[in-house]
Design an enzyme around this catalytic site. Sequence first.
Site, PDB file in Angstrom:
ATOM      1  N   GLY A 194       5.852   4.862  -8.491  1.00  0.00           N
ATOM      2  CA  GLY A 194       6.600   3.535  -8.879  1.00  0.00           C
ATOM      3  C   GLY A 194       5.641   2.083  -8.886  1.00  0.00           C
ATOM      4  O   GLY A 194       5.499   1.462  -9.906  1.00  0.00           O
ATOM      5  N   HIS A 195       4.857   2.077  -8.055  1.00  0.00           N
ATOM      6  CA  HIS A 195       3.692   1.119  -7.939  1.00  0.00           C
ATOM      7  C   HIS A 195       2.811   1.239  -9.245  1.00  0.00           C
ATOM      8  O   HIS A 195       2.519   0.107  -9.749  1.00  0.00           O
ATOM      9  CB  HIS A 195       2.720   1.096  -6.855  1.00  0.00           C
ATOM     10  N   GLN A 209      15.268  -8.645  -3.328  1.00  0.00           N
ATOM     11  CA  GLN A 209      13.739  -9.035  -3.072  1.00  0.00           C
ATOM     12  C   GLN A 209      13.295 -10.016  -4.470  1.00  0.00           C
ATOM     13  O   GLN A 209      12.900 -11.233  -4.273  1.00  0.00           O
ATOM     14  CB  GLN A 209      12.916  -8.288  -2.928  1.00  0.00           C
ATOM     15  N   GLY A 257       8.965  -4.747  -8.256  1.00  0.00           N
ATOM     16  CA  GLY A 257       9.754  -3.499  -8.564  1.00  0.00           C
ATOM     17  C   GLY A 257      11.292  -3.881  -8.645  1.00  0.00           C
ATOM     18  O   GLY A 257      11.733  -4.611  -7.622  1.00  0.00           O
ATOM     19  N   GLN A 282       7.714  -9.411   7.966  1.00  0.00           N
ATOM     20  CA  GLN A 282       8.815  -9.150   7.224  1.00  0.00           C
ATOM     21  C   GLN A 282       9.525  -7.825   8.027  1.00  0.00           C
ATOM     22  O   GLN A 282      10.529  -7.336   7.618  1.00  0.00           O
ATOM     23  CB  GLN A 282       8.660  -8.767   5.829  1.00  0.00           C
ATOM     24  N   LYS A 286      13.392  -1.929  -8.046  1.00  0.00           N
ATOM     25  CA  LYS A 286      14.228  -1.037  -7.051  1.00  0.00           C
ATOM     26  C   LYS A 286      14.395  -2.140  -5.624  1.00  0.00           C
ATOM     27  O   LYS A 286      15.655  -1.892  -5.054  1.00  0.00           O
ATOM     28  CB  LYS A 286      13.256  -0.060  -6.364  1.00  0.00           C
ATOM     29  N   GLY A 297       0.950  -1.291  -0.049  1.00  0.00           N
ATOM     30  CA  GLY A 297       0.061  -0.070  -0.005  1.00  0.00           C
ATOM     31  C   GLY A 297       0.696   1.276  -0.040  1.00  0.00           C
ATOM     32  O   GLY A 297       1.949   1.279  -0.352  1.00  0.00           O
ATOM     33  N   ALA A 298       0.078   2.469   0.326  1.00  0.00           N
ATOM     34  CA  ALA A 298       0.705   3.750   0.288  1.00  0.00           C
ATOM     35  C   ALA A 298       1.392   3.801  -1.386  1.00  0.00           C
ATOM     36  O   ALA A 298       2.401   4.173  -1.395  1.00  0.00           O
ATOM     37  CB  ALA A 298       1.948   3.866   1.349  1.00  0.00           C
ATOM     38  N   ARG A 332       8.525   4.986   1.548  1.00  0.00           N
ATOM     39  CA  ARG A 332       9.235   5.715   2.742  1.00  0.00           C
ATOM     40  C   ARG A 332       9.731   7.155   2.702  1.00  0.00           C
ATOM     41  O   ARG A 332       9.946   7.917   3.445  1.00  0.00           O
ATOM     42  CB  ARG A 332      10.250   4.694   3.129  1.00  0.00           C
TER      43      ARG A 332
HETATM   44  O1  PAF Z   1       7.888  -4.950  -2.034  1.00  0.00           O
HETATM   45  C1  PAF Z   1       6.997  -4.978  -1.100  1.00  0.00           C
HETATM   46  O2  PAF Z   1       6.435  -3.922  -1.116  1.00  0.00           O
HETATM   47  C2  PAF Z   1       6.949  -6.195  -0.100  1.00  0.00           C
HETATM   48  O3  PAF Z   1       8.080  -6.827   0.240  1.00  0.00           O
HETATM   49  C3  PAF Z   1       5.695  -7.306  -0.972  1.00  0.00           C
HETATM   50  C4  PAF Z   1       6.382  -8.040  -2.123  1.00  0.00           C
HETATM   51  C5  PAF Z   1       4.662  -6.710  -1.136  1.00  0.00           C
HETATM   52  C6  PAF Z   1       5.711  -8.317   0.288  1.00  0.00           C
HETATM   53  O4  PAF Z   1       5.129  -7.893   1.329  1.00  0.00           O
END
Ligand code: PAF
Length: 304
Positions: free
Chosen positions: A43-44, A160, A154, A68, A156, A38-39, A194
Amino acid sequence: MTTTRTPATSGPGVARTPGELRSALAGAGRLALVPTMGALHEGHRSLMRLARAEADTVVVSVFVNPLQFGPGEDLDRYPRDLPGDVRQCAEEGVDVVFAPDTATMYPREQMITVDAGTMGERLEGASRPGHFTGVLTVVAKLFHLVRPDLAVFGEKDAQQIALVRRMTADLNLPVRIVGAPLLRDPDGLAASSRNAYLSARERESALALPRALSAGRAAADRGPDAVRAAARAVLDGAARAIPPIALDYLALVDTATFDEVGADHTGQACLAVAARVGSTRLIDNVTVRLAAADIGGTPEGDSS
Ligand code: PAF
């Protein structure tokens, strides 16, 4: 059990439970998932557009995943704005927003998790123990709940996406992972939820991150050590700025394994940085193409 599904013109359906999600996705064709916390920001939205171009139905998950976050991290103050997120999803033609609460995702203690292995212990994983186990566990759960044909992440979060790719390969998960290029704000800062925490002066200091990465990339024809030194010089200067940046790590790593590359490495590598500005932790990265140190360089497409 129905979603608040509305016609496409007035926005996506919002599913809060796995049952609502399954009803909302009945008869969906080729399905793309964009996992988020969210937020949402530009980029999203670029991830959503990539998903939209590749699939008949696009699902955006919005879930701030407690698994996490480590003790003392920003779980409680992580920005949350579901109505704003749904509005942005509507503007991008998203079909379904899956926004479960914590009790829905974790109805009992999560005893079985996805171990991120040694790759998950480096860089972000060293600074945030358990972080990638939390990420991979929730991503695996989302894959099972949504059952997408493809999922967009992403670049970025370079480590991950490398780990998600490795998980889908190692666990034979039938999902194609698509990477969306990192998006920068006009001043060069990598787009991030952030960034909202930064004061104007902190943001000014934070710009040392993209500057350091550019300096590193500009030194690529002189080899890995020169790349690291050029980026480090910018970050050393920024450590004396007001407010200062506190470097967490600067690393030049193999893009698939996240092992630090040696002084004779040629081909592609990822120059990654993480630093704290005030109480905000930021990450950024660029891809660097390293030429051979001697004359001639490497042929296009060659990598070691
Ligand atoms: O990149 C993120 O926002 C988080 O790590 C994800 C992949 C949604 C998992 O909670």
